[in-house]
Design a protein around this motif. Structure first.
Motif, PDB file in Angstrom:
ATOM      1  N   ASP A  96     -22.614  23.149  77.358  1.00  0.00           N
ATOM      2  CA  ASP A  96     -21.380  22.433  77.035  1.00  0.00           C
ATOM      3  C   ASP A  96     -21.695  21.273  76.088  1.00  0.00           C
ATOM      4  O   ASP A  96     -21.658  20.095  76.455  1.00  0.00           O
ATOM      5  N   THR A  97     -21.980  21.609  74.841  1.00  0.00           N
ATOM      6  CA  THR A  97     -22.476  20.606  73.902  1.00  0.00           C
ATOM      7  C   THR A  97     -21.422  19.568  73.519  1.00  0.00           C
ATOM      8  O   THR A  97     -21.775  18.478  73.082  1.00  0.00           O
ATOM      9  N   ASP A  98     -20.137  19.885  73.670  1.00  0.00           N
ATOM     10  CA  ASP A  98     -19.106  18.891  73.390  1.00  0.00           C
ATOM     11  C   ASP A  98     -19.243  17.684  74.316  1.00  0.00           C
ATOM     12  O   ASP A  98     -18.848  16.568  73.955  1.00  0.00           O
ATOM     13  N   ARG A  99     -19.804  17.896  75.496  1.00  0.00           N
ATOM     14  CA  ARG A  99     -20.029  16.797  76.440  1.00  0.00           C
ATOM     15  C   ARG A  99     -21.412  16.194  76.261  1.00  0.00           C
ATOM     16  O   ARG A  99     -21.568  14.974  76.270  1.00  0.00           O
ATOM     17  N   TRP A 100     -22.428  17.042  76.096  1.00  0.00           N
ATOM     18  CA  TRP A 100     -23.801  16.546  76.163  1.00  0.00           C
ATOM     19  C   TRP A 100     -24.280  15.893  74.883  1.00  0.00           C
ATOM     20  O   TRP A 100     -24.986  14.877  74.933  1.00  0.00           O
ATOM     21  N   PHE A 101     -23.937  16.441  73.726  1.00  0.00           N
ATOM     22  CA  PHE A 101     -24.494  15.884  72.497  1.00  0.00           C
ATOM     23  C   PHE A 101     -24.014  14.452  72.233  1.00  0.00           C
ATOM     24  O   PHE A 101     -24.823  13.592  71.877  1.00  0.00           O
ATOM     25  N   PRO A 102     -22.727  14.117  72.407  1.00  0.00           N
ATOM     26  CA  PRO A 102     -22.335  12.708  72.248  1.00  0.00           C
ATOM     27  C   PRO A 102     -23.012  11.801  73.264  1.00  0.00           C
ATOM     28  O   PRO A 102     -23.420  10.677  72.931  1.00  0.00           O
ATOM     29  N   LEU A 103     -23.156  12.264  74.508  1.00  0.00           N
ATOM     30  CA  LEU A 103     -23.783  11.449  75.547  1.00  0.00           C
ATOM     31  C   LEU A 103     -25.224  11.125  75.184  1.00  0.00           C
ATOM     32  O   LEU A 103     -25.707  10.012  75.437  1.00  0.00           O
ATOM     33  N   PHE A 104     -25.932  12.062  74.578  1.00  0.00           N
ATOM     34  CA  PHE A 104     -27.334  11.872  74.231  1.00  0.00           C
ATOM     35  C   PHE A 104     -27.522  11.345  72.805  1.00  0.00           C
ATOM     36  O   PHE A 104     -28.667  11.208  72.357  1.00  0.00           O
ATOM     37  N   GLY A 105     -26.434  11.054  72.117  1.00  0.00           N
ATOM     38  CA  GLY A 105     -26.536  10.518  70.771  1.00  0.00           C
ATOM     39  C   GLY A 105     -27.077  11.514  69.760  1.00  0.00           C
ATOM     40  O   GLY A 105     -27.673  11.128  68.746  1.00  0.00           O
ATOM     41  N   LEU A 106     -26.868  12.804  70.006  1.00  0.00           N
ATOM     42  CA  LEU A 106     -27.331  13.838  69.092  1.00  0.00           C
ATOM     43  C   LEU A 106     -26.264  14.107  68.027  1.00  0.00           C
ATOM     44  O   LEU A 106     -25.071  14.075  68.327  1.00  0.00           O
ATOM     45  N   PRO A 107     -26.669  14.372  66.794  1.00  0.00           N
ATOM     46  CA  PRO A 107     -25.690  14.563  65.709  1.00  0.00           C
ATOM     47  C   PRO A 107     -24.814  15.791  65.919  1.00  0.00           C
ATOM     48  O   PRO A 107     -25.198  16.749  66.612  1.00  0.00           O
ATOM     49  N   GLU A 108     -23.623  15.758  65.311  1.00  0.00           N
ATOM     50  CA  GLU A 108     -22.656  16.843  65.455  1.00  0.00           C
ATOM     51  C   GLU A 108     -23.086  18.114  64.743  1.00  0.00           C
ATOM     52  O   GLU A 108     -22.607  19.200  65.057  1.00  0.00           O
ATOM     53  N   GLU A 109     -23.964  17.985  63.778  1.00  0.00           N
ATOM     54  CA  GLU A 109     -24.469  19.147  63.053  1.00  0.00           C
ATOM     55  C   GLU A 109     -25.752  18.752  62.338  1.00  0.00           C
ATOM     56  O   GLU A 109     -26.060  17.566  62.198  1.00  0.00           O
ATOM     57  N   LEU A 110     -26.496  19.757  61.908  1.00  0.00           N
ATOM     58  CA  LEU A 110     -27.657  19.532  61.059  1.00  0.00           C
ATOM     59  C   LEU A 110     -27.357  20.127  59.691  1.00  0.00           C
ATOM     60  O   LEU A 110     -27.418  21.351  59.517  1.00  0.00           O
ATOM     61  N   PRO A 111     -27.006  19.301  58.729  1.00  0.00           N
ATOM     62  CA  PRO A 111     -26.732  19.845  57.399  1.00  0.00           C
ATOM     63  C   PRO A 111     -28.010  20.309  56.728  1.00  0.00           C
ATOM     64  O   PRO A 111     -29.122  20.011  57.166  1.00  0.00           O
ATOM     65  N   GLN A 112     -27.863  21.026  55.649  1.00  0.00           N
ATOM     66  CA  GLN A 112     -29.001  21.617  54.952  1.00  0.00           C
ATOM     67  C   GLN A 112     -30.008  20.564  54.537  1.00  0.00           C
ATOM     68  O   GLN A 112     -31.207  20.779  54.626  1.00  0.00           O
ATOM     69  N   SER A 113     -29.548  19.385  54.115  1.00  0.00           N
ATOM     70  CA  SER A 113     -30.470  18.353  53.653  1.00  0.00           C
ATOM     71  C   SER A 113     -31.399  17.897  54.767  1.00  0.00           C
ATOM     72  O   SER A 113     -32.589  17.658  54.564  1.00  0.00           O
ATOM     73  N   ASP A 114     -30.844  17.775  56.003  1.00  0.00           N
ATOM     74  CA  ASP A 114     -31.684  17.386  57.137  1.00  0.00           C
ATOM     75  C   ASP A 114     -32.740  18.431  57.432  1.00  0.00           C
ATOM     76  O   ASP A 114     -33.876  18.118  57.754  1.00  0.00           O
ATOM     77  N   GLU A 115     -32.354  19.697  57.295  1.00  0.00           N
ATOM     78  CA  GLU A 115     -33.300  20.762  57.570  1.00  0.00           C
ATOM     79  C   GLU A 115     -34.434  20.745  56.547  1.00  0.00           C
ATOM     80  O   GLU A 115     -35.597  20.939  56.877  1.00  0.00           O
TER      81      GLU A 115
END
Length: 340
Positions: free
Chosen positions: A316-335
């Motif tokens: 359930d990433t809609d709950r966990w990623f904001p709680l853990f401060g993880l980004p909403e996506e990894l764009p190509q530049s980050d990769e």
């Protein structure tokens, strides 16, 4: 502003500062009691509301910390009165085999939830104290606590995790020292009958743990499942809440990744920690073929004796990623930067 108003403002500011000082440890206490990171946050907020309302009646016979723990305990007891307890998939059913696995989703309130370390682990310079705190929030231990009645749960946490004296716990619970000691004995017996599997803390990592995690990230991102399974304990477990499915052993875990889980091929992992354990935000390639990766799971790894014993994928990433401060996506530049 009048002198009376100034004194009131100073008192309010002092209470705010005091409450803020105890927020992390109270959240850790409520998390152990409730098994839910979100319920724990709500319980602490309710505790502070009650503290604000009742502060004028606080007579100072106990410390402010003890008073807040008494309120927090009552809040948790109220929440637990409905009889709900959080669980892991391994608590609810037998393991399935990959070839016949069925994805049965259960409601959110069923599941033991992960929690960011910073929300529940107060900073301390004492390595032994820090190790005990991490041990007491690991997934297996908190899951074991859920098998205790609320009063026994509170007694065990206060006595053995927070090192309160028996008479202090008795005063908090409004009972006798003998009753506290009896509850502690019963709680210990229950946990001894359901021993939690060992798992090693993640912060700080020792050299062997760091190497193991580097190998895991490399194998998972390359989707080299043969190499990945060499990093697993022979009876390692894979679970995926909110589904009650869980798999055990190299063969079924490998087969899952190469069949139902094949969509994880090409994933990227971002490191974090949860429950004192190493964790990763997992991002899968976009289904529409556009560049970039999107959230798929919060992976929490359990490690023992140089091997991974548990792969816990909270979906359930809609709950966990904001709680853990993880980004909403990894764009190509980050990769591209990661690859560099």
């Amino acid at each position: 502003m009048t002198d009376t108003a100034n004194l009131a403002a100073d008192a309010d500011a002092g209470l705010d500062a005091a409450l803020d000082r105890y927020r992390v440890e109270l959240t850790g206490y409520c998390y152990r009691m409730l098994g839910s990171s979100f319920d724990a946050e709500d319980a602490v907020q309710d505790t502070y509301v009650r503290a604000w309302r009742g502060h004028g009646k606080f007579e100072g016979r106990s410390s402010l910390r003890s008073w807040l723990y008494r309120i927090a305990t009552n809040v948790c007891m109220d929440l637990l009165s409905a009889g709900n307890k959080r669980a892991r998939p391994m608590d609810l059913s037998a393991p399935q085999h990959q070839s016949s696995a069925v994805l049965n989703e259960r409601p959110e309130v069923t599941w033991l939830e992960p929690v960011p370390d910073a929300r529940v682990l107060p900073r301390t310079a004492d390595p032994a104290e820090a190790a005990l705190a991490k041990e007491s929030v690991r997934l297996a231990f908190v899951a074991a606590l859920q098998h205790l009645p609320p009063k026994q749960r509170a007694v065990l946490i206060l006595r053995e995790v927070l090192a309160w004296k028996a008479d202090e716990v008795a005063a908090l619970l409004g009972t006798t020292t003998a009753s506290v000691n009896s509850a502690l004995q019963r709680a210990r017996a229950t946990l001894a009958a359901r021993p939690a599997r060992d798992s090693e803390p993640a912060d700080p990592l020792d050299a062997d743990q760091a190497k193991l995690l580097e190998q895991y990230v490399s194998a998972f991102e390359a989707y080299d499942i043969t190499r990945l399974t060499t990093l697993l304990h022979e009876d390692a477990v894979l679970s995926m809440p909110p589904f009650d499915l869980w798999l055990q052993g190299h063969a079924d875990i490998a087969a899952w990744h190469l069949n139902q889980g094949i969509g994880c091929r090409g994933s990227r992992l971002l490191p974090t920690t949860a429950n004192g354990l190493p964790a990763f935000g997992q991002y899968r390639p976009r289904k529409d073929g556009r560049p970039g990766h999107v959230p798929w799971a919060l992976q929490v790894l359990e490690i023992s004796d140089g091997r991974i014993t548990g792969l816990n994928a909270f979906l359930d990433t809609d709950r966990w990623f904001p709680l853990f401060g993880l980004p909403e996506e990894l764009p190509q530049s980050d990769e591209a930067e990661q690859g560099a």
